[in-house]
Design a protein around this motif. Structure first.
Motif, short mmCIF file in Angstrom:
data_model
loop_
_atom_site.label_atom_id
_atom_site.label_comp_id
_atom_site.label_asym_id
_atom_site.label_seq_id
_atom_site.Cartn_x
_atom_site.Cartn_y
_atom_site.Cartn_z
N SER A 177 -12.48 -26.32 12.74
CA SER A 177 -13.64 -26.01 13.55
C SER A 177 -14.51 -27.23 13.78
O SER A 177 -14.53 -28.16 12.98
CB SER A 177 -14.42 -24.88 12.90
N HIS A 178 -15.23 -27.23 14.90
CA HIS A 178 -16.10 -28.35 15.22
C HIS A 178 -17.41 -28.28 14.45
O HIS A 178 -18.11 -29.27 14.33
CB HIS A 178 -16.35 -28.44 16.74
N GLU A 179 -17.75 -27.11 13.94
CA GLU A 179 -18.93 -26.97 13.10
C GLU A 179 -18.47 -26.69 11.68
O GLU A 179 -17.42 -26.11 11.46
CB GLU A 179 -19.81 -25.82 13.60
N LYS A 180 -19.27 -27.07 10.72
CA LYS A 180 -18.93 -26.88 9.32
C LYS A 180 -18.89 -25.38 9.00
O LYS A 180 -19.89 -24.68 9.11
CB LYS A 180 -19.98 -27.59 8.44
N VAL A 181 -17.71 -24.90 8.63
CA VAL A 181 -17.52 -23.50 8.25
C VAL A 181 -17.36 -23.44 6.74
O VAL A 181 -16.53 -24.14 6.17
CB VAL A 181 -16.27 -22.89 8.93
N THR A 182 -18.18 -22.62 6.11
CA THR A 182 -18.07 -22.40 4.67
C THR A 182 -18.11 -20.89 4.42
O THR A 182 -18.41 -20.11 5.33
CB THR A 182 -19.21 -23.09 3.89
N TYR A 183 -17.81 -20.52 3.20
CA TYR A 183 -17.81 -19.11 2.83
C TYR A 183 -18.55 -18.93 1.51
O TYR A 183 -18.56 -19.83 0.67
CB TYR A 183 -16.37 -18.59 2.69
N GLU A 184 -19.15 -17.77 1.35
CA GLU A 184 -19.83 -17.43 0.11
C GLU A 184 -19.35 -16.07 -0.36
O GLU A 184 -19.36 -15.10 0.42
CB GLU A 184 -21.35 -17.41 0.31
N SER A 185 -18.93 -15.99 -1.61
CA SER A 185 -18.53 -14.72 -2.20
C SER A 185 -19.78 -13.91 -2.52
O SER A 185 -20.70 -14.44 -3.15
CB SER A 185 -17.73 -14.96 -3.48
N MET A 186 -19.80 -12.65 -2.09
CA MET A 186 -21.00 -11.83 -2.25
C MET A 186 -20.66 -10.42 -2.72
O MET A 186 -19.61 -9.89 -2.39
CB MET A 186 -21.76 -11.74 -0.92
N CYS A 187 -21.62 -9.83 -3.43
CA CYS A 187 -21.52 -8.42 -3.78
C CYS A 187 -21.87 -7.61 -2.53
O CYS A 187 -22.36 -8.14 -1.53
CB CYS A 187 -22.46 -8.07 -4.93
N ALA A 188 -21.65 -6.31 -2.59
CA ALA A 188 -21.93 -5.44 -1.44
C ALA A 188 -23.41 -5.45 -1.07
O ALA A 188 -23.77 -5.50 0.11
CB ALA A 188 -21.46 -4.02 -1.73
N GLU A 189 -24.26 -5.43 -2.08
CA GLU A 189 -25.70 -5.40 -1.81
C GLU A 189 -26.17 -6.65 -1.07
O GLU A 189 -26.90 -6.56 -0.07
CB GLU A 189 -26.49 -5.24 -3.12
N CYS A 190 -25.77 -7.82 -1.57
CA CYS A 190 -26.21 -9.07 -0.93
C CYS A 190 -25.59 -9.22 0.46
O CYS A 190 -26.24 -9.70 1.39
CB CYS A 190 -25.88 -10.27 -1.82
N TYR A 191 -24.33 -8.80 0.61
CA TYR A 191 -23.69 -8.87 1.92
C TYR A 191 -24.45 -8.02 2.93
O TYR A 191 -24.75 -8.46 4.04
CB TYR A 191 -22.23 -8.43 1.82
N LEU A 192 -24.76 -6.78 2.56
CA LEU A 192 -25.47 -5.89 3.47
C LEU A 192 -26.87 -6.41 3.79
O LEU A 192 -27.35 -6.26 4.91
CB LEU A 192 -25.55 -4.48 2.88
N ARG A 193 -27.48 -7.06 2.84
CA ARG A 193 -28.81 -7.63 3.09
C ARG A 193 -28.72 -8.75 4.13
O ARG A 193 -29.51 -8.82 5.07
CB ARG A 193 -29.40 -8.16 1.78
N GLU A 194 -27.74 -9.64 3.97
CA GLU A 194 -27.58 -10.76 4.91
C GLU A 194 -27.13 -10.29 6.29
O GLU A 194 -27.49 -10.87 7.31
CB GLU A 194 -26.60 -11.80 4.36
#
Length: 200
Positions: A177-194
């Motif tokens: 990708s031309h932009e920096k792609v990263t990933y973060e492992s998250m619990c369900a609560e934090c994922y839904l918040r984001e």
């Protein structure tokens, strides 16, 4: 009897480390293993690398249209067909047909196969390879990691340029990708918040 194992977990749960440790254990006992990964995973080119700094070259890359069973037969010939185990990293990128090949390698050829990968993409949808592995594997094992809040991580949130995104192609590897792609492992609560409550 040989078995098909699917060892899955959110990103950063130690899947590649576990795979490399399994390879070491077999080889320490004088047995031959084959290491492979789908070629779509360009990160690390033809290497399997652990966040702990351990890396190793694969025996072969798997193209999306490749006959996986034929590849295994071809590379097992170096050891007169005596292969103790097939280890596959980033197994979520296999096609369902290649997962079917894995089961045939295990059942018909008697070679145990350990597939390591993630279940779902950044939109919480199953990768086709992972879905088929969940359907066919003799054994399922979850490798665990934690979210920023300390809970068990379930999902893989995508960030582009440091900002969470919830739309886009299923596969985005930072080197593609031309932009920096990263990933973060998250619990369900934090994922839904984001995501503002969004799951796909």
């Amino acid at each position: 009897m040989a078995k098909l194992y699917f060892r899955y977990g959110a990103m950063n749960s130690g899947k590649s480390t576990a795979l490399l440790q399994a390879a070491f254990n077999y080889e320490e006992r004088g047995q031959h293993v084959l290491l492979a990964k789908p070629e779509i995973d360009t990160k690390g080119a033809d290497q399997i690398s652990s966040r702990l700094g351990v890396e190793r070259q694969v025996d072969f890359l798997i193209a999306p249209d490749a006959d996986l069973r034929a590849l295994v037969v071809e590379h097992a010939a170096r050891y007169d067909g005596r292969v103790a185990c097939l280890l596959i990293d980033e197994a979520q990128f296999l096609t369902p047909a290649q997962v079917d090949d894995l089961l045939r390698i295990v059942v018909d050829d008697g070679i145990p196969a350990l597939a390591y990968g993630i279940r779902t993409d950044f939109q919480t949808r199953a990768f086709p390879g992972s879905a088929r592995l969940l359907e066919l594997a003799h054994s399922l094992e979850e490798l665990k990691t934690i979210c920023r809040c300390g809970r068990k991580a379930l999902f893989n949130a995508r960030l582009v340029g440091g900002r969470f995104v919830f739309d886009g192609d299923q596969v985005a590897i930072d080197e593609l990708s031309h932009e920096k792609v990263t990933y973060e492992s998250m619990c369900a609560e934090c994922y839904l918040r984001e995501s503002g409550g969004r799951l796909s």
